[in-house]
Write an enzyme that holds these catalytic residues in place. Structure first.
Site, short mmCIF file in Angstrom:
data_model
loop_
_atom_site.label_atom_id
_atom_site.label_comp_id
_atom_site.label_asym_id
_atom_site.label_seq_id
_atom_site.Cartn_x
_atom_site.Cartn_y
_atom_site.Cartn_z
CB SER A 106 -0.96 -0.05 1.20
OG SER A 106 -1.98 0.91 1.10
CG ASP A 111 -7.22 -2.69 -3.71
OD1 ASP A 111 -7.85 -2.08 -2.84
OD2 ASP A 111 -5.98 -2.82 -3.70
CG HIS A 117 -5.59 -2.12 -0.03
ND1 HIS A 117 -5.14 -1.71 -1.27
CD2 HIS A 117 -4.89 -1.40 0.89
CE1 HIS A 117 -4.20 -0.79 -1.11
NE2 HIS A 117 -4.03 -0.59 0.18
#
Length: 268
Positions: free
Chosen positions: A95, A217, A245
């Protein structure tokens, strides 16, 4: 300051192998990589850590002015790499950590020799000609909700971020991780994450790079993966058979196969 204690650094795996650094995302800690570590330890020296303010890091080392920018988190990465005298490590960032890795690699190219970006996003807010997945109003509401009731926000948002509603235990794990993070420090990290714009930094990447995206996502939609791939020179894009995610938790086998395949290619 003891950098290794500050960031709760753990080193495992093959001490003679190439180095892989695993970096967690917002609201998480190094335990989120527990399903990936076993796939690496035979052949690689694996370095895990917690960003200051997360996990079992030294919370007394938190400085709001430092961690109000991704540069502050990148400096953590560089200082850990220097403390361990790492050379040519592969940095695996989940991320927002994917962008932190970009900054760290530029700052210390002798330390980081390759990047794996897991569900990356250089900018979460839509812009002209760019889809990040959120409007500015969406992010304002998200941050206002987080500010007013962090635990309630965590309980509501973590399952959405995780996806996989048919596997509620995954959402519960992320909720617990969010809730274990100091709320004041989480607010700073959240603003740093969701208000960041690292698009220009992508073009500066000069190391082999793997971009991993998921089929669905809500935090980093497919358009973002395509954008990152297009902007990072010579990068490889792999779409995992995974939703949500956090594919290293929801689809660890697919994630690990992609990572180890990329690592093997670096050694040829």
């Amino acid at each position: 300051m003891d950098i290794l204690r500050r960031n709760n650094v753990t080193v495992t795996g093959n001490p003679a192998g190439p180095v892989v650094m695993l970096a967690h995302g917002f609201g998480c800690d190094q335990n989120m990589w527990r399903l990936t570590v076993p796939a690496l330890t035979d052949a690689y020296r694996v370095v895990l850590f917690d960003y200051v303010g997360c996990g079992r890091s030294d919370l007394s080392a938190f400085q709001e002015n430092r961690y109000s920018s991704l540069d502050g988190y990148a400096q953590d990465v560089v200082e850990v790499a220097e403390a361990l005298d790492l050379r040519d490590a592969t940095f695996v960032g989940h991320s927002v950590s994917a962008m932190t890795g970009v900054l760290a690699a530029r700052r210390a190219p002798e330390r980081i020799g390759a990047l794996v970006m897991v569900a990356p996003s250089p900018r979460y807010i839509d812009d002209e000609g760019y889809r990040g997945g959120f409007t500015a109003e969406d992010i304002d509401e998200l941050l206002a909700s987080l500010d007013s009731n962090y635990l309630g926000w965590s309980a509501a948002m973590a399952p959405v971020i995780m996806g996989n509603p048919d596997r509620p235990e995954l959402g519960a794990e992320l909720t617990n991780s969010f809730c274990a993070t100091d709320p004041d420090m989480a607010r700073v990290f959240a603003r740093t994450t969701f208000l960041s714009d690292s698009r220009d930094d992508l073009k500066t990447v000069e190391v082999p790079t793997l971009v991993l995206e998921c089929t669905q996502d809500v935090i980093a939609p497919r358009e973002v993966g395509a954008y990152v791939h297009a902007q990072v020179p010579g990068s490889e894009l792999v779409t995992l058979d995974a939703t949500g995610h956090c594919p290293h938790l929801s689809a660890p086998e697919a994630t690990n196969t992609a990572i180890t395949g990329f690592l093997a290619g670096l050694r040829r």
